[in-house]
Every structure is written in structure tokens, then in C-alpha cells.
Write a protein that holds these residues in place. Sequence first.
Motif, mmCIF file in Angstrom:
data_model
loop_
_atom_site.group_PDB
_atom_site.id
_atom_site.type_symbol
_atom_site.label_atom_id
_atom_site.label_comp_id
_atom_site.label_asym_id
_atom_site.label_seq_id
_atom_site.Cartn_x
_atom_site.Cartn_y
_atom_site.Cartn_z
ATOM 1 N N SER A 183 0.847 -1.183 0.000
ATOM 2 C CA SER A 183 0.000 0.000 0.000
ATOM 3 C C SER A 183 0.886 1.236 0.000
ATOM 4 O O SER A 183 2.040 1.191 0.437
ATOM 5 C CB SER A 183 -0.898 0.011 1.240
ATOM 6 O OG SER A 183 -0.107 -0.075 2.420
ATOM 7 N N CYS A 184 0.345 2.338 -0.496
ATOM 8 C CA CYS A 184 1.094 3.591 -0.592
ATOM 9 C C CYS A 184 0.189 4.728 -0.130
ATOM 10 O O CYS A 184 -1.000 4.750 -0.465
ATOM 11 C CB CYS A 184 1.534 3.819 -2.045
ATOM 12 S SG CYS A 184 2.320 5.411 -2.366
ATOM 13 N N LEU A 185 0.754 5.653 0.634
ATOM 14 C CA LEU A 185 0.027 6.860 1.027
ATOM 15 C C LEU A 185 0.676 8.049 0.354
ATOM 16 O O LEU A 185 1.869 8.295 0.520
ATOM 17 C CB LEU A 185 0.068 7.048 2.548
ATOM 18 C CG LEU A 185 -0.557 8.345 3.066
ATOM 19 C CD1 LEU A 185 -2.071 8.342 2.851
ATOM 20 C CD2 LEU A 185 -0.234 8.556 4.545
ATOM 21 N N HIS A 186 -0.121 8.808 -0.426
ATOM 22 C CA HIS A 186 0.379 10.025 -1.072
ATOM 23 C C HIS A 186 -0.175 11.242 -0.339
ATOM 24 O O HIS A 186 -1.387 11.400 -0.201
ATOM 25 C CB HIS A 186 -0.041 10.086 -2.541
ATOM 26 C CG HIS A 186 0.213 11.423 -3.158
ATOM 27 N ND1 HIS A 186 1.483 11.876 -3.434
ATOM 28 C CD2 HIS A 186 -0.629 12.418 -3.526
ATOM 29 C CE1 HIS A 186 1.406 13.093 -3.950
ATOM 30 N NE2 HIS A 186 0.129 13.447 -4.009
ATOM 31 N N VAL A 187 0.739 12.093 0.122
ATOM 32 C CA VAL A 187 0.376 13.368 0.733
ATOM 33 C C VAL A 187 1.225 14.444 0.083
ATOM 34 O O VAL A 187 2.453 14.379 0.139
ATOM 35 C CB VAL A 187 0.613 13.375 2.255
ATOM 36 C CG1 VAL A 187 0.149 14.707 2.858
ATOM 37 C CG2 VAL A 187 -0.103 12.211 2.938
ATOM 38 N N GLN A 202 -0.082 2.805 8.832
ATOM 39 C CA GLN A 202 0.396 1.486 8.418
ATOM 40 C C GLN A 202 0.315 1.318 6.894
ATOM 41 O O GLN A 202 -0.617 0.723 6.359
ATOM 42 C CB GLN A 202 -0.422 0.393 9.118
ATOM 43 C CG GLN A 202 -0.338 0.431 10.632
ATOM 44 C CD GLN A 202 1.080 0.256 11.138
ATOM 45 O OE1 GLN A 202 1.764 -0.701 10.785
ATOM 46 N NE2 GLN A 202 1.538 1.193 11.957
ATOM 47 N N VAL A 203 1.293 1.896 6.214
ATOM 48 C CA VAL A 203 1.397 1.729 4.765
ATOM 49 C C VAL A 203 2.808 1.261 4.419
ATOM 50 O O VAL A 203 3.748 1.445 5.194
ATOM 51 C CB VAL A 203 1.086 3.032 3.997
ATOM 52 C CG1 VAL A 203 -0.390 3.361 4.066
ATOM 53 C CG2 VAL A 203 1.928 4.195 4.519
ATOM 54 N N SER A 204 2.946 0.675 3.223
ATOM 55 C CA SER A 204 4.233 0.128 2.793
ATOM 56 C C SER A 204 5.146 1.192 2.208
ATOM 57 O O SER A 204 6.374 1.096 2.311
ATOM 58 C CB SER A 204 3.999 -0.956 1.728
ATOM 59 O OG SER A 204 2.954 -1.819 2.073
ATOM 60 N N VAL A 205 4.556 2.198 1.539
ATOM 61 C CA VAL A 205 5.318 3.234 0.831
ATOM 62 C C VAL A 205 4.755 4.599 1.218
ATOM 63 O O VAL A 205 3.539 4.770 1.319
ATOM 64 C CB VAL A 205 5.215 3.054 -0.706
ATOM 65 C CG1 VAL A 205 6.006 4.143 -1.431
ATOM 66 C CG2 VAL A 205 5.697 1.679 -1.126
ATOM 67 N N LEU A 206 5.635 5.567 1.404
ATOM 68 C CA LEU A 206 5.235 6.947 1.710
ATOM 69 C C LEU A 206 5.601 7.817 0.526
ATOM 70 O O LEU A 206 6.779 7.900 0.136
ATOM 71 C CB LEU A 206 5.966 7.421 2.964
ATOM 72 C CG LEU A 206 5.633 6.625 4.228
ATOM 73 C CD1 LEU A 206 6.765 6.734 5.242
ATOM 74 C CD2 LEU A 206 4.321 7.110 4.826
ATOM 75 N N ASP A 207 4.602 8.473 -0.069
ATOM 76 C CA ASP A 207 4.826 9.243 -1.293
ATOM 77 C C ASP A 207 4.597 10.729 -1.030
ATOM 78 O O ASP A 207 3.491 11.127 -0.637
ATOM 79 C CB ASP A 207 3.877 8.752 -2.398
ATOM 80 C CG ASP A 207 4.215 9.372 -3.737
ATOM 81 O OD1 ASP A 207 4.867 8.698 -4.549
ATOM 82 O OD2 ASP A 207 3.833 10.534 -3.978
ATOM 83 N N PHE A 208 5.649 11.537 -1.250
ATOM 84 C CA PHE A 208 5.574 12.951 -0.899
ATOM 85 C C PHE A 208 6.100 13.834 -2.029
ATOM 86 O O PHE A 208 6.780 13.366 -2.946
ATOM 87 C CB PHE A 208 6.385 13.236 0.368
ATOM 88 C CG PHE A 208 5.972 12.447 1.571
ATOM 89 C CD1 PHE A 208 4.648 12.401 1.972
ATOM 90 C CD2 PHE A 208 6.914 11.755 2.322
ATOM 91 C CE1 PHE A 208 4.258 11.680 3.098
ATOM 92 C CE2 PHE A 208 6.543 11.034 3.445
ATOM 93 C CZ PHE A 208 5.210 10.986 3.835
ATOM 94 N N GLU A 209 5.819 15.096 -1.886
ATOM 95 C CA GLU A 209 6.222 16.138 -2.840
ATOM 96 C C GLU A 209 7.560 16.732 -2.384
ATOM 97 O O GLU A 209 7.682 17.180 -1.244
ATOM 98 C CB GLU A 209 5.121 17.201 -2.841
ATOM 99 C CG GLU A 209 5.403 18.469 -3.581
ATOM 100 C CD GLU A 209 4.260 19.465 -3.444
ATOM 101 O OE1 GLU A 209 4.509 20.652 -3.652
ATOM 102 O OE2 GLU A 209 3.122 19.059 -3.124
ATOM 103 N N PHE A 210 8.543 16.722 -3.290
ATOM 104 C CA PHE A 210 9.856 17.249 -2.923
ATOM 105 C C PHE A 210 10.352 18.363 -3.843
ATOM 106 O O PHE A 210 11.116 19.215 -3.412
ATOM 107 C CB PHE A 210 10.896 16.123 -2.881
ATOM 108 C CG PHE A 210 10.670 15.139 -1.779
ATOM 109 C CD1 PHE A 210 11.049 15.430 -0.477
ATOM 110 C CD2 PHE A 210 10.052 13.933 -2.029
ATOM 111 C CE1 PHE A 210 10.829 14.523 0.554
ATOM 112 C CE2 PHE A 210 9.826 13.012 -1.013
ATOM 113 C CZ PHE A 210 10.224 13.315 0.292
#
Length: 298
Positions: A183-187, A202-210
Motif C-alpha cells: 500500500s502507498c500513502l500520497h500526501v 500502516q502503509v508500505s510506501v510513503l509518497d511525498f512532494e519534494f
Amino acid sequence: MNFISKVLPTTVVGSYPVVKAGGLRSLLNPLHGAVETAVADQLRAGVDIISDGQVRGDMITAFVSRLPGIRGQSVIGRIEPPDKPLTVADTKYALSMHPKVKGIITGPSTLAHGLRIETPAYRGRDEVVLDLAQALASEARALQAAGVTMVQIDEPIFSTGAADLAVGRQAVDLITSVLRIPSCLHVCGNLESAVDDILKIQVSVLDFEFSENRGNLDLLSSKDLKGRPVGYGCVASADPGVESVETIEKRIARGIDVFGAENMLIDPDCGLRMLERDVAYGKLSTMVKAAAALRAEY
């Protein structure tokens, strides 16, 4: 976590410009041509893990328009799981064209804050969030059954201060608890006020803006991600220009210094839906070239 057998695999956050097709087929399914275009452009650009393009509507209406208990932008009764999946048909088309596809769900907190509560069935928005999570868990299961590589949950509301993050965390955890796949969470946005709560989810991947929020990199450099990979937004989704390969390489290199190349998925900051098609394609193509250039070094 081996999503694909290469370092710095490329992916998308999700949405793509809507390019409608003409002809007789478009009368029966007006937006299927837009799905085909979105998928074809991602493949032509060389993206490793694609999406269906999310062309059926904005991130709120694409989900709530077919959930029992919601009419328009109003909650009028108890929210229930839909009778049939909301996004799986387009996702299956993407899977027919490419083996690596991410299923994408707009998160329950973001959905709830786009709705008006017009029923005594709910005492407040937090109860709506949790019932939305129950409904969206059925969509997550359907995407998993269809064969997606991962399920991404989009919660842009988390960085704004508008959401109750404890309830939001409970809701996302409810969805991911039904999954056997990553699972992935995008913020998107600046994470400063929310990062500690987000990292508990509880997610497998953390997706963020850089690329547009370089402060996020400094912020996360001191945090324990518990070994989780980072979806590394290195393409500015809000910029109507196409960055150079060298510019994106420099952005990715900064992330490698913090996270390590083996712990990164390369993607845009956010969806590309609001851009012109040639710009969106150009950004993806340039991103793929930048990732390939750095991959050769690692």
C-alpha cells in the motif's frame, strides 16, 4: 520491497490530462479514449508502474458520485460500499497493456472534507470518514483482485491542518488492513505540521512532494521511516514548463543522499491532470530519462 527489478523505478501519482476521443465508440463510453491515451502516453514515456490516468472526474466526484448515501456533494444517508467497483474497469484496461499498474483511491478524509453532511445519520465529519473507509476498503480489495502492483491512497488534506489526523490514520489503516499487496500513502504539500502522525500510518510506501517543497527532504532526513521506501516527487506538477533532464537529476540526487537509491520510487509531485497533454507527457519522459541516467551510476 521489490516492486520491479531495477533501482529507481518510475511511477506516477495518478491523474493525466483528459483527451477525449471521437467516433461511435465514444458515444457509449465517452472517456474510454482518454484512458487509452493516458495509458499509451505513460508507456511511450517509459514509466515502470503506470495508472489508468484517473480521467473519469476529479478526485472527489470520481468516487463519491457512485457511493450509496451520497447525492452530489451531500451526504444524505448512511454511506455504504458501492454495488460494483468504481475504478476497476479502467484499471483492468491498464493491466491489459502493462503488467505493473497502481490502483488509486482518494482517501476517506479528503473525500469527507469535500462533502456536506445533510442527514442526522452522522453526528460529525469523523463518523463520515470512518464509514467512507469501510466503503473504500471494498474498492481496495477489488483492485487487489484485479492484479494491481500496489494500492495508493491519496490524502492531500493531511498536510493542510483541516483533518483530524488521528481519525485519518485510523481510516487509512482500516483500508490497508484488507490488503496483502503493498500500500502507498500520497500526501502533497508541506509536511511539517503532520509528519509525525503520517509516519504512524500502516502503509508500505510513503509518497511525498519534494520538487516544490524542498523542506520536506530536510524534515524527513531526521525521521525514522521504519525501512519503508519513499515515492519521491521530483517533477513539479504545478509548473506549466517541462524541466530539463539535468534539473530532475539534481532533485533525485538530493533524495538519494537522504534515502538511498534503493529506497526510492521516482514520480511527479502530484497528478498531472491540469496540464496540457504535451507538457504532461514531456514531464514524464524527462523524469524517466533522469532516473535512467542516475540508475546507471547505482
